[in-house]
Design a protein around this motif. Structure first.
Motif, PDB file in Angstrom:
ATOM      1  N   GLY A   1       0.858  -1.359  -0.029  1.00 11.59           N
ATOM      2  CA  GLY A   1       0.147   0.071   0.103  1.00 11.59           C
ATOM      3  C   GLY A   1       0.745   1.321   0.155  1.00 11.59           C
ATOM      4  O   GLY A   1       2.115   1.309  -0.349  1.00 11.59           O
ATOM      5  N   SER A   2       0.231   2.586   0.563  1.00 10.82           N
ATOM      6  CA  SER A   2       1.043   3.626   0.548  1.00 10.82           C
ATOM      7  C   SER A   2       0.918   4.329   2.104  1.00 10.82           C
ATOM      8  O   SER A   2       0.072   3.832   2.601  1.00 10.82           O
ATOM      9  CB  SER A   2       0.443   4.695  -0.676  1.00 10.82           C
ATOM     10  N   ALA A   3       1.550   5.524   1.954  1.00  6.63           N
ATOM     11  CA  ALA A   3       1.774   6.037   3.469  1.00  6.63           C
ATOM     12  C   ALA A   3       2.097   7.452   3.040  1.00  6.63           C
ATOM     13  O   ALA A   3       2.647   7.745   2.148  1.00  6.63           O
ATOM     14  CB  ALA A   3       2.813   5.715   4.250  1.00  6.63           C
ATOM     15  N   THR A   4       1.429   8.404   3.662  1.00  5.63           N
ATOM     16  CA  THR A   4       1.448   9.787   3.546  1.00  5.63           C
ATOM     17  C   THR A   4       2.061  10.416   4.973  1.00  5.63           C
ATOM     18  O   THR A   4       1.444   9.926   6.033  1.00  5.63           O
ATOM     19  CB  THR A   4       0.040  10.448   3.178  1.00  5.63           C
ATOM     20  N   VAL A   5       2.956  11.338   4.880  1.00  2.00           N
ATOM     21  CA  VAL A   5       3.689  11.860   5.913  1.00  2.00           C
ATOM     22  C   VAL A   5       3.594  13.557   5.882  1.00  2.00           C
ATOM     23  O   VAL A   5       3.913  14.045   4.818  1.00  2.00           O
ATOM     24  CB  VAL A   5       5.071  11.443   6.135  1.00  2.00           C
ATOM     25  N   GLN A   6       2.797  14.190   6.650  1.00  2.00           N
ATOM     26  CA  GLN A   6       2.745  15.517   6.836  1.00  2.00           C
ATOM     27  C   GLN A   6       3.699  16.549   7.497  1.00  2.00           C
ATOM     28  O   GLN A   6       3.672  15.876   8.946  1.00  2.00           O
ATOM     29  CB  GLN A   6       1.266  16.052   6.722  1.00  2.00           C
ATOM     30  N   CYS A   7       4.373  17.253   7.251  1.00  2.16           N
ATOM     31  CA  CYS A   7       5.318  17.930   8.289  1.00  2.16           C
ATOM     32  C   CYS A   7       5.137  19.446   8.261  1.00  2.16           C
ATOM     33  O   CYS A   7       5.024  19.902   7.033  1.00  2.16           O
ATOM     34  CB  CYS A   7       6.837  17.587   7.997  1.00  2.16           C
ATOM     35  N   PHE A   8       5.107  20.269   9.439  1.00  3.07           N
ATOM     36  CA  PHE A   8       4.862  21.579   9.390  1.00  3.07           C
ATOM     37  C   PHE A   8       6.366  22.213   9.885  1.00  3.07           C
ATOM     38  O   PHE A   8       6.857  21.898  10.594  1.00  3.07           O
ATOM     39  CB  PHE A   8       3.883  21.736  10.427  1.00  3.07           C
TER      40      PHE A   8
ATOM     41  N   THR B   1       5.858  17.169  -1.782  1.00  8.26           N
ATOM     42  CA  THR B   1       4.987  18.609  -2.377  1.00  8.26           C
ATOM     43  C   THR B   1       5.124  19.434  -1.334  1.00  8.26           C
ATOM     44  O   THR B   1       4.721  19.157  -0.117  1.00  8.26           O
ATOM     45  CB  THR B   1       3.526  18.074  -2.747  1.00  8.26           C
ATOM     46  N   ASP B   2       5.747  20.838  -1.568  1.00 10.64           N
ATOM     47  CA  ASP B   2       5.550  21.721  -0.744  1.00 10.64           C
ATOM     48  C   ASP B   2       4.595  22.744  -0.730  1.00 10.64           C
ATOM     49  O   ASP B   2       3.992  22.988  -1.741  1.00 10.64           O
ATOM     50  CB  ASP B   2       6.778  22.677  -0.898  1.00 10.64           C
ATOM     51  N   HIS B   3       4.032  23.163   0.381  1.00  2.95           N
ATOM     52  CA  HIS B   3       2.645  24.118   0.469  1.00  2.95           C
ATOM     53  C   HIS B   3       3.234  25.287   1.273  1.00  2.95           C
ATOM     54  O   HIS B   3       2.936  25.326   2.406  1.00  2.95           O
ATOM     55  CB  HIS B   3       1.717  23.564   1.099  1.00  2.95           C
ATOM     56  N   PRO B   4       4.144  26.142   0.755  1.00  9.57           N
ATOM     57  CA  PRO B   4       4.896  27.223   1.677  1.00  9.57           C
ATOM     58  C   PRO B   4       3.874  28.302   2.274  1.00  9.57           C
ATOM     59  O   PRO B   4       3.987  28.780   3.230  1.00  9.57           O
ATOM     60  CB  PRO B   4       5.637  27.952   0.605  1.00  9.57           C
ATOM     61  N   GLU B   5       2.655  28.703   1.479  1.00  7.78           N
ATOM     62  CA  GLU B   5       1.613  29.381   1.818  1.00  7.78           C
ATOM     63  C   GLU B   5       1.069  28.808   3.215  1.00  7.78           C
ATOM     64  O   GLU B   5       0.410  29.414   3.944  1.00  7.78           O
ATOM     65  CB  GLU B   5       0.529  29.726   0.977  1.00  7.78           C
ATOM     66  N   ALA B   6       0.910  27.239   3.212  1.00  7.17           N
ATOM     67  CA  ALA B   6       0.482  26.755   4.521  1.00  7.17           C
ATOM     68  C   ALA B   6       1.409  26.468   5.466  1.00  7.17           C
ATOM     69  O   ALA B   6       0.931  26.253   6.619  1.00  7.17           O
ATOM     70  CB  ALA B   6      -0.534  25.578   4.123  1.00  7.17           C
ATOM     71  N   GLY B   7       2.689  26.535   5.145  1.00  6.04           N
ATOM     72  CA  GLY B   7       3.687  26.267   5.982  1.00  6.04           C
ATOM     73  C   GLY B   7       3.860  24.759   6.268  1.00  6.04           C
ATOM     74  O   GLY B   7       4.238  24.124   7.636  1.00  6.04           O
ATOM     75  N   ASN B   8       3.454  23.880   5.249  1.00  2.67           N
ATOM     76  CA  ASN B   8       3.688  22.364   5.730  1.00  2.67           C
ATOM     77  C   ASN B   8       4.095  21.765   4.267  1.00  2.67           C
ATOM     78  O   ASN B   8       4.135  22.287   2.985  1.00  2.67           O
ATOM     79  CB  ASN B   8       2.458  21.556   6.133  1.00  2.67           C
ATOM     80  N   PHE B   9       4.710  20.798   4.259  1.00  2.00           N
ATOM     81  CA  PHE B   9       5.021  19.867   3.237  1.00  2.00           C
ATOM     82  C   PHE B   9       4.859  18.390   3.454  1.00  2.00           C
ATOM     83  O   PHE B   9       4.607  17.754   4.553  1.00  2.00           O
ATOM     84  CB  PHE B   9       6.615  19.999   2.424  1.00  2.00           C
ATOM     85  N   GLN B  10       4.531  17.585   2.192  1.00  2.00           N
ATOM     86  CA  GLN B  10       3.892  16.177   2.171  1.00  2.00           C
ATOM     87  C   GLN B  10       4.601  15.243   1.482  1.00  2.00           C
ATOM     88  O   GLN B  10       5.207  15.417   0.390  1.00  2.00           O
ATOM     89  CB  GLN B  10       2.437  16.520   1.715  1.00  2.00           C
ATOM     90  N   ILE B  11       5.077  14.169   2.202  1.00  2.00           N
ATOM     91  CA  ILE B  11       5.781  13.154   1.338  1.00  2.00           C
ATOM     92  C   ILE B  11       4.687  11.814   1.194  1.00  2.00           C
ATOM     93  O   ILE B  11       3.930  11.385   2.256  1.00  2.00           O
ATOM     94  CB  ILE B  11       7.014  12.536   2.388  1.00  2.00           C
ATOM     95  N   ASN B  12       4.549  11.537  -0.041  1.00  4.06           N
ATOM     96  CA  ASN B  12       4.089  10.400  -0.177  1.00  4.06           C
ATOM     97  C   ASN B  12       4.646   9.001  -0.689  1.00  4.06           C
ATOM     98  O   ASN B  12       5.444   9.118  -1.705  1.00  4.06           O
ATOM     99  CB  ASN B  12       2.756  10.746  -1.458  1.00  4.06           C
ATOM    100  N   ILE B  13       4.478   8.076  -0.247  1.00  4.99           N
ATOM    101  CA  ILE B  13       5.462   6.672  -0.323  1.00  4.99           C
ATOM    102  C   ILE B  13       4.352   5.619  -0.750  1.00  4.99           C
ATOM    103  O   ILE B  13       3.482   5.315  -0.225  1.00  4.99           O
ATOM    104  CB  ILE B  13       6.050   6.338   0.879  1.00  4.99           C
ATOM    105  N   SER B  14       4.688   5.147  -2.073  1.00  4.40           N
ATOM    106  CA  SER B  14       3.853   4.020  -2.653  1.00  4.40           C
ATOM    107  C   SER B  14       4.590   2.735  -2.452  1.00  4.40           C
ATOM    108  O   SER B  14       5.843   2.749  -2.329  1.00  4.40           O
ATOM    109  CB  SER B  14       3.243   4.254  -3.728  1.00  4.40           C
ATOM    110  N   ALA B  15       3.792   1.495  -2.905  1.00  2.15           N
ATOM    111  CA  ALA B  15       4.319   0.232  -2.956  1.00  2.15           C
ATOM    112  C   ALA B  15       5.475  -0.142  -1.865  1.00  2.15           C
ATOM    113  O   ALA B  15       6.521  -0.615  -1.815  1.00  2.15           O
ATOM    114  CB  ALA B  15       5.149   0.125  -4.379  1.00  2.15           C
TER     115      ALA B  15
END
Length: 582
Positions: free
Chosen positions: A43-50, A92-106
């Motif tokens: 499967g996949s996992a998503t990590v969000q960091c602020f 994926t970076d979201h500078p206006e929201a102050g966070n970025f997201q890492i997506n890991i699949s397989a």
């Protein structure tokens, strides 16, 4: 031994006082993310960091690396993906929201391990550790909901557990070593340390509720659980991971406001002027909820009319709320609330102390329509350089107009203790001018102390004055000498009535001279009338001469007697019942 204890106390006090001013070691790194992430094999996992949304951080490198001994090997970063992770990892970076997201699949078994998400250079910049675990099959533990909250701001969380939990106890607790410490629950039980700064509110969806907590401090970082039922025993719960960080651009509002009895208190609230649809509410915190006092749509609670006003300041993105005529019962916690931008909600504690208000003057003024009235308030020397103003209170605010100072400050002027008064003149005053007026001071756009004055306007002649009494008395008394209220004492009435006795006697003699001939004429007419009736009586027995003559005498002479009584100097005609009446 005593000296050693004293030295220990001195060493401990600074650390204790600094507890809330400096972040704990665990929160000194402002990058924040999940503590642990779970995924299923294949499967996949998503990590969000602020991260703090500063201009430097927004443009700096973001990365996700895997811990390998003392090193952290980059898996993915801004503009880079490791060869072994191509096509299955992205950042994926979201500078206006102050966070970025890492997506890991397989996901594979080899992906289990310790990782870091960070800003800047690996190992040298800002980072947060994350543990990733991969299981062969579901279910996987539910991940905690993350909250990245600014220091001194407000945190709001919504929790929903379904309609079947409607009758269950709802709660928010904080995880500690000995268990989960109750913060607030639907039974109106609130931890002492959180009174005045936490609210539990039921939402429209059955089984849903929200918790709002103001004045978030470093110690509020940690794991929380919102739930229905009893934590760890029955019901349902949800894990909440809260992290506090400092944004130096976030306004720091007062958390305690002090005012003197009879004076006023000023509160500052945050709001975004671009949100025109936002409703701004100011309420008093109570265990069962927040009692609304005023909002920006024109609502004012009836017990606060003339006492509270809201002023919007778009230039500094604040709303000022002023409460005057302070009493001891006004003490408590007050909240600034909004239907948008929850983090801008705030609270402050009001303390009312004994003392003399700075602004003084007559608090209740009465005037007659058409006259001139001057509303005035005196101010101390500490307000000499402040701008003074008057305004007329209404449900939507208090439009300010500069006050006329009897001794306006000029270049090199000093405070004159004999003339420190701000005056508002109304000439001529009308019935529409009736209401509440505020005298106040402000400087640099910031509102200071205020004083409320209630003006009452009487229409035309004063209704409290009696016309009969105003004409009674010594002719040497001027009209301006009438006591307020338009009444005299009993002694003054008797003294004024004594000279009327000779006039009464003269009036009675005149009346007798007029009524004498009139009575003779009436007697002749009645005699002639009786003779005619007597002749008719011989021909008919249908009319009683006696009763007819009696009715005539009652109507004529009763009216004469009433006329005489109405000329009494005391005017008692309205209080007497004529003879023959009911």
């Amino acid at each position: 031994m005593t000296s050693l204890a004293f030295l220990f106390l001195l060493a401990w006090l600074p650390a204790a006082s600094a507890k809330s001013r400096y972040p704990p070691k665990a929160t000194s790194d402002p990058v924040f993310g999940p503590r642990q992430v779970h995924g299923v094999l294949g499967g996949s996992a998503t990590v969000q960091c602020f991260y703090p949304p500063t201009p430097v951080n927004q443009h700096d490198r973001k990365y996700w690396c895997r811990q390998s001994g003392p090193r952290c090997v980059t898996v993915v970063a801004t503009g880079f993906v490791a060869e072994s992770y191509r096509d299955r990892v992205s950042l994926t970076d979201h500078p206006e929201a102050g966070n970025f997201q890492i997506n890991i699949s397989a996901l594979g078994p080899g992906d289990t391990g310790s990782y870091q998400c960070g800003v800047g250079v690996n190992g040298r910049g800002l980072s947060h550790g994350v543990a990733l675990s991969v299981v062969e099959a579901p279910p996987v533990p539910e991940a905690a909901e993350l909250f990245y909250v600014k220091l001194r701001s407000t945190w709001t969380v919504s929790c929903s557990f379904g309609a079947d939990t409607v009758d269950m106890r709802r709660y928010l607790c904080k995880k500690e070593k000995e268990g989960c410490r109750n913060i607030v629950n639907s039974y109106q039980e609130i931890d002492e340390d959180f009174k005045g700064r936490v609210l539990l509110t039921f939402e429209e969806t059955p089984g849903s509720f929200s918790v709002t907590m103001t004045q978030m401090d470093w110690e509020d970082t940690g794991l929380y659980y919102c739930g229905a039922g009893e934590y760890g025993k029955e019901g349902k719960s949800k894990e909440l991971d809260v992290f506090i960080y400092e944004d130096k651009n976030f306004p720091q509002l007062k958390t305690t406001v002090t005012g003197k009895t009879g004076s006023s208190a000023t509160f500052e609230c945050l709001y975004d002027p671009l949100k025109k649809s936002s409703t701004r509410i100011w309420c008093k915190w109570r265990v069962q909820g927040c009692d609304k006092i005023i909002d920006n749509t024109g609502y004012v609670k009836y017990t606060y009319e003339g006492r509270v006003a809201m002023f919007e300041n778009p230039e500094n993105k604040t709303v000022t709320v002023i409460l005057n005529q302070l009493e001891a019962k006004d003490e408590g916690f007050y909240w600034c609330m909004s239907n948008e931008l929850k983090e801008q909600q705030s609270s402050a504690e009001l303390k009312v102390v004994e003392g003399e208000p700075g602004l003084t003057g007559e608090k209740e003024v009465e005037a007659r329509a058409g006259s001139r009235v001057d509303l005035s308030c005196s101010y101390p020397c500490k307000y000499y350089s402040y701008e003074k103003y008057w305004c007329k209170w209404n449900y939507t605010g208090c439009p300010v107009q500069p006050a006329q100072e009897q001794s306006p400050p000029g270049p090199g002027a000093s405070c004159n203790t004999s003339a420190r008064t701000a005056v508002l003149s109304l000439e001529p005053v009308t019935e529409e001018d009736e209401g509440w007026y505020w005298c106040g001071v402000r400087r640099g756009g910031l509102f200071g102390e205020t004083m409320a004055v209630q003006l009452r306007v009487a229409a035309g002649s004063d209704a409290k004055h009696s016309p009969e009494l105003l004409d009674v008395g010594d002719s040497s008394r001027g009209s301006g000498a009438v006591p307020q209220g338009g009444s005299y004492s009993d002694a003054e009435v008797r003294k004024g009535a004594a000279p009327e006795s000779s006039e009464e006697s003269h009036s009675s003699n005149t009346l007798a001279m007029v009524l004498g001939p009139l009575a003779g004429l009436i007697l002749v007419v009645m005699t002639a009338f009786a003779i005619v009736k007597y002749r008719q009586l011989k021909r008919s027995d249908l009319v009683s001469v006696g009763s007819y003559r009696t009715n005539i005498s009652m109507s004529d002479f009763e009216s004469v007697r009433d006329y005489s009584a109405s000329n009494s100097a005391y005017g008692k005609d309205s209080q007497e019942t004529p003879v023959g009446g009911d």
